[in-house]
Design an enzyme around this catalytic site. Structure first.
Site, mmCIF file in Angstrom:
data_model
loop_
_atom_site.group_PDB
_atom_site.id
_atom_site.type_symbol
_atom_site.label_atom_id
_atom_site.label_comp_id
_atom_site.label_asym_id
_atom_site.label_seq_id
_atom_site.Cartn_x
_atom_site.Cartn_y
_atom_site.Cartn_z
ATOM 1 N N ASN A 15 0.873 -1.169 0.000
ATOM 2 C CA ASN A 15 0.000 0.000 0.000
ATOM 3 C C ASN A 15 0.911 1.219 0.000
ATOM 4 O O ASN A 15 1.390 1.651 1.048
ATOM 5 C CB ASN A 15 -0.897 -0.041 1.246
ATOM 6 C CG ASN A 15 -1.774 1.198 1.355
ATOM 7 O OD1 ASN A 15 -1.658 2.128 0.551
ATOM 8 N ND2 ASN A 15 -2.642 1.207 2.357
ATOM 9 N N ARG A 70 -2.418 -1.966 -3.533
ATOM 10 C CA ARG A 70 -3.575 -1.095 -3.352
ATOM 11 C C ARG A 70 -3.468 0.059 -4.355
ATOM 12 O O ARG A 70 -2.466 0.774 -4.386
ATOM 13 C CB ARG A 70 -3.606 -0.527 -1.941
ATOM 14 C CG ARG A 70 -4.757 0.430 -1.777
ATOM 15 C CD ARG A 70 -4.614 1.285 -0.562
ATOM 16 N NE ARG A 70 -5.783 2.139 -0.394
ATOM 17 C CZ ARG A 70 -5.777 3.266 0.282
ATOM 18 N NH1 ARG A 70 -4.666 3.679 0.864
ATOM 19 N NH2 ARG A 70 -6.846 3.986 0.396
ATOM 20 N N HIS A 158 -12.420 3.605 0.110
ATOM 21 C CA HIS A 158 -12.477 2.643 1.221
ATOM 22 C C HIS A 158 -13.173 1.346 0.806
ATOM 23 O O HIS A 158 -13.673 0.607 1.661
ATOM 24 C CB HIS A 158 -13.245 3.204 2.439
ATOM 25 C CG HIS A 158 -12.482 4.207 3.238
ATOM 26 N ND1 HIS A 158 -13.124 5.215 3.933
ATOM 27 C CD2 HIS A 158 -11.168 4.354 3.492
ATOM 28 C CE1 HIS A 158 -12.224 5.951 4.557
ATOM 29 N NE2 HIS A 158 -11.026 5.444 4.307
ATOM 30 N N GLY A 188 -12.020 6.245 10.498
ATOM 31 C CA GLY A 188 -10.604 6.379 10.844
ATOM 32 C C GLY A 188 -10.210 7.830 10.680
ATOM 33 O O GLY A 188 -11.037 8.730 10.888
ATOM 34 N N ARG A 219 -10.326 16.539 7.227
ATOM 35 C CA ARG A 219 -11.140 16.868 6.044
ATOM 36 C C ARG A 219 -12.552 17.240 6.476
ATOM 37 O O ARG A 219 -13.096 16.674 7.420
ATOM 38 C CB ARG A 219 -11.215 15.662 5.096
ATOM 39 C CG ARG A 219 -9.951 15.439 4.324
ATOM 40 C CD ARG A 219 -10.031 14.186 3.476
ATOM 41 N NE ARG A 219 -9.053 13.206 3.904
ATOM 42 C CZ ARG A 219 -9.104 11.913 3.616
ATOM 43 N NH1 ARG A 219 -10.094 11.431 2.890
ATOM 44 N NH2 ARG A 219 -8.171 11.104 4.049
ATOM 45 N N ASP A 261 -6.980 13.947 16.916
ATOM 46 C CA ASP A 261 -7.032 12.645 17.575
ATOM 47 C C ASP A 261 -8.274 12.572 18.465
ATOM 48 O O ASP A 261 -8.421 13.342 19.420
ATOM 49 C CB ASP A 261 -5.763 12.425 18.404
ATOM 50 C CG ASP A 261 -5.657 10.981 18.875
ATOM 51 O OD1 ASP A 261 -6.684 10.434 19.328
ATOM 52 O OD2 ASP A 261 -4.556 10.419 18.785
ATOM 53 N N GLU A 366 -7.556 -4.225 5.721
ATOM 54 C CA GLU A 366 -7.441 -3.905 4.300
ATOM 55 C C GLU A 366 -6.320 -4.681 3.617
ATOM 56 O O GLU A 366 -6.475 -5.160 2.503
ATOM 57 C CB GLU A 366 -7.234 -2.394 4.124
ATOM 58 C CG GLU A 366 -8.530 -1.625 4.332
ATOM 59 C CD GLU A 366 -8.324 -0.138 4.502
ATOM 60 O OE1 GLU A 366 -7.695 0.249 5.498
ATOM 61 O OE2 GLU A 366 -8.800 0.626 3.660
HETATM 62 P P1 ADP Z 1 -6.370 5.737 9.226
HETATM 63 O O1 ADP Z 1 -7.608 6.212 8.544
HETATM 64 O O2 ADP Z 1 -5.226 6.681 9.100
HETATM 65 O O3 ADP Z 1 -6.033 4.303 8.977
HETATM 66 P P2 ADP Z 1 -7.198 4.795 11.827
HETATM 67 O O4 ADP Z 1 -8.254 3.904 11.303
HETATM 68 O O5 ADP Z 1 -6.016 4.195 12.486
HETATM 69 O O6 ADP Z 1 -6.731 5.861 10.768
HETATM 70 O O7 ADP Z 1 -7.921 5.763 12.883
HETATM 71 C C1 ADP Z 1 -7.153 6.712 13.551
HETATM 72 C C2 ADP Z 1 -8.012 7.473 14.496
HETATM 73 O O8 ADP Z 1 -8.658 6.594 15.409
HETATM 74 C C3 ADP Z 1 -7.151 8.371 15.357
HETATM 75 O O9 ADP Z 1 -7.057 9.632 14.783
HETATM 76 C C4 ADP Z 1 -7.895 8.446 16.644
HETATM 77 O O10 ADP Z 1 -8.618 9.641 16.647
HETATM 78 C C5 ADP Z 1 -8.882 7.284 16.610
HETATM 79 N N1 ADP Z 1 -8.687 6.402 17.762
HETATM 80 C C6 ADP Z 1 -7.775 5.428 17.942
HETATM 81 N N2 ADP Z 1 -7.929 4.868 19.162
HETATM 82 C C7 ADP Z 1 -8.965 5.492 19.763
HETATM 83 C C8 ADP Z 1 -9.621 5.379 21.032
HETATM 84 N N3 ADP Z 1 -9.246 4.472 21.917
HETATM 85 N N4 ADP Z 1 -10.648 6.194 21.286
HETATM 86 C C9 ADP Z 1 -11.037 7.115 20.391
HETATM 87 N N5 ADP Z 1 -10.468 7.269 19.193
HETATM 88 C C10 ADP Z 1 -9.449 6.482 18.879
#
Ligand code: ADP
Length: 617
Positions: A15, A70, A158, A188, A219, A261, A366
């Site tokens: 990927n 990917r 996705h 995510g 976004r 986050d 994925e």
């Molecule tokens: P990507 O789309 O980059 O693959 P992820 O699927 O890993 O991203 O999702 C990342 C997001 O998940 C982080 O920005 C965070 O906000 C959220 N996240 C991860 N763990 C937790 C948690 N325990 N509680 C709330 N949000 C979380």
């Protein structure tokens, strides 16, 4: 197949993103992950991929059977994953204008990998492919035709994640995906919702670009397109400035003022920070709104699934999104929601016992899915360009036969099967049917296209075409319609069209005269092992008693048709359904009578089921 282990099929997945390369090695025979890794912030994607062979060697991976890449954007050309050859490579290059940031690293990855592993087949797995079944009513923007002619439409992304979620949900619920209406929420850093109706994507929240839809990490998701001119006038921003901010300085980060986050935002919100609280409210409201919209799009919803970092980990966000959805029959169990633990490929259900809609949480996989797709395409031949729809063979998760299980009775409206030549004569040269929705039997679907069936006495208008195309035309109508058309039509089994009457079919671009007009003989599609368990075999004729509140009747001459991939279901036409007062189909109990007879007890099912389950033959 590598020489050392004949029962292994090792797929390297790559990927290649703009700032990192994720890769993994999977054995798709043993269903194991050998390892996954990420090379971050590589100056050039080529440099990162150059490091992979050494890393594989260090892990003891000596030989590969396939490489799955990917590729974010496959436009409308790639409807499924496909083996990469020079023509496919050129096709991916031609999609670069649609995804200028994402397709070039994938292309670089493909080039480096083909030099590093010459002779190992490479497969492109597209984020957009799963959404190629989205009908025009959902994929079309209401903008000038000249714009649309450049490829401006909703594509969705996705797709690999949503497809994995669909398969995992079907497996967990022991129910064929072809029988489920799923709203898959991938939450995510990027986020999208997908409406998956009977195994195919029918709508998704990301559109032309991954900017549309949900609020994301940085976004914006949906905004009024009028903001461009407003911001230009009021702040003097250029289109490029605005686009950049919508991608990188919006979403949760903009609302919270404290990064994107969700863990931090939830902490701040709990401490009383109003910005963080608003960010959470806007995020949850948007997601809930899409779930409601997609329930409407599918005429209901059976499962809401959560995945992605936020969907997997934030019980409070899942709770907020699901609150207020009890009008859809969705009631979350707070304890089960809070207690979610996702080790391995767990997919716990978190609804209350009485909830009609099931709520499932699962990690997305994925990379694993890319490996599976590569193995599938190599095993079954490369569908490549111009195939219609994704291969549906993987959407079923069959449960063991149960001789006491009720058999659904579906009412089959009139419909038409066409050859590709007939499609082109009726709808124009080069025309391909467009999938409208999947049918109960895997691999079969209702098309957007309809035709008029013209007889000497009258015309039956707007008769739905079913796909995929067949070797012969076949038009299935009722006795009543045959009388109205003024044609004497025989009762025939599907496929038995020799010597059948000729009729005129009229499409928007032409008409044809064709034989193939039949009244379909009633039949039961039965999965082979199900038939065996009930003591029946292909070709048997059974009797079926319908108990339908005041209009009971027994259908004789019901033919059993078996196939390992069938979903067990009886098909009758609308005349027969009316005679038995089963206007909406039914489901009943099968009781053996005199060797190989069946007895079904009719019960009402929602109208949507009848409309969607029109018969495939
Ligand atoms: P990507 O789309 O980059 O693959 P992820 O699927 O890993 O991203 O999702 C990342 C997001 O998940 C982080 O920005 C965070 O906000 C959220 N996240 C991860 N763990 C937790 C948690 N325990 N509680 C709330 N949000 C979380």
């Amino acid at each position: 197949m590598n020489d050392s282990e004949h029962d292994a099929f090792r797929v390297l997945t790559i990927n290649a993103g703009s700032s990192s390369v994720k890769f993994g090695v999977f054995d798709t025979v043993a269903h194991t992950q050998l390892f996954q890794a990420e090379i971050e912030r590589a100056a050039h994607v080529e440099d990162a991929i150059d490091r992979i062979p050494g890393m594989l060697k260090a892990k003891g991976v000596a030989a590969l059977d396939a490489i799955g890449h990917r590729v974010v954007h496959g436009g409308t050309r790639f409807r499924d994953a496909c083996v990469i050859d020079p023509v496919v490579l050129q096709g991916i290059e031609e999609c670069v204008p649609l995804a200028p940031l994402h397709n070039p690293p994938a292309l670089a990855g493909i080039k480096v990998a083909s030099a590093a592993w010459p002779g190992v087949p490479q497969v492109a797995v597209f984020d957009t492919a799963f959404h190629q079944t989205i009908p025009p009513r959902a994929s079309t923007y209401a903008v000038p035709e000249a714009w649309r002619e450049t490829g401006l439409q909703r594509y969705g992304f996705h797709g690999t994640s949503h497809k994995y979620v669909m398969l995992r949900v079907a497996e967990e619920l022991r129910s064929p995906a072809a029988e489920l209406r799923i709203v898959s929420c991938h939450l995510g850093n990027g986020a999208s919702v997908c409406a998956i109706e009977r195994g195919v994507s029918v709508d998704t929240s990301m559109g032309m670009t991954p900017l549309e839809g949900l609020v994301m990490g940085t976004r914006s998701g949906d905004v009024d397109p009028g903001v461009f001119s407003y911001l230009q006038r009021s702040l003097g921003l250029s289109v490029a400035d605005i686009e950049d901010a919508l991608y990188h300085d919006s979403g949760l980060a903009a609302l919270s003022g404290a990064g994107h986050d969700m863990r931090d935002i939830e902490k701040r919100a709990a401490d009383g920070d109003p910005k963080a609280q608003l960010a959470i409210q806007v995020y949850a409201y948007r997601a809930r709104k899409y779930i409601g919209a997609y329930a409407a799009a599918m005429g209901g919803v059976d499962v809401v699934a959560f995945t992605g970092g936020i969907g997997e980990n934030s019980a409070t966000m899942r709770g907020r999104i699901c609150s207020g959805l009890s009008f859809l029959g969705l009631d979350l169990d707070d304890g089960r929601n809070a207690g979610v633990r996702l080790s391995g490929s767990a997919a716990p259900q978190i609804q209350r016992d009485h909830s009609r809609v099931r709520v499932v949480v699962t990690k997305t996989r994925e990379q694993w899915m890319i490996a599976q797709e590569a193995a599938r395409v190599l095993a079954h031949g490369d569908p490549g360009f111009a195939t219609i729809g994704p291969a549906l063979e993987a959407v079923r998760a069959p449960s063991p036969p149960d001789v006491n299980a009720p058999i659904p009775v579906a009412v089959s409206a009139h419909h038409v099967h066409l050859t590709q030549a007939a499609v082109e004569q009726l709808f124009g040269p080069g025309h391909r049917l467009t999938i409208r929705n999947g049918l109960t039997q895997p691999g079969f679907w209702a098309a957007e296209e309809t035709v008029d069936v013209i007889g000497p006495r009258s015309t039956v208008e707007r008769v739905r075409v079913l796909g995929p195309c067949r070797a012969r035309n076949q038009i299935e109508i009722t006795e009543t319609e045959a009388y109205q058309l003024g044609i004497d039509v025989a009762v025939r089994l599907s496929g038995d069209t020799v010597g059948t009457p000729v009729v005129t079919l009229r499409g928007p671009r032409g008409s044809i005269e064709t034989d193939g007009l039949i009244v379909a003989k009633r039949h039961i599609h039965m999965r082979t092992d199900d038939a065996q368990a009930r003591g029946l075999q292909h070709g048997d004729e059974v009797e079926v008693a319908i108990d339908s509140a005041g209009r009971d009747l027994v259908f004789r001459d019901v033919v059993i048709r078996t196939d390992p991939d069938f979903v067990t279901e009886m098909h009758i036409d609308t005349d027969e359904a009316n005679a038995a007062h089963l206007d909406r189909g039914g489901a009943g109990e099968l009781v053996s009578v005199a060797g190989c007879s069946a007895r079904l007890t009719g019960t009402q099912t929602p109208a949507s089921r009848m409309e969607k389950s029109c018969c495939l033959d």
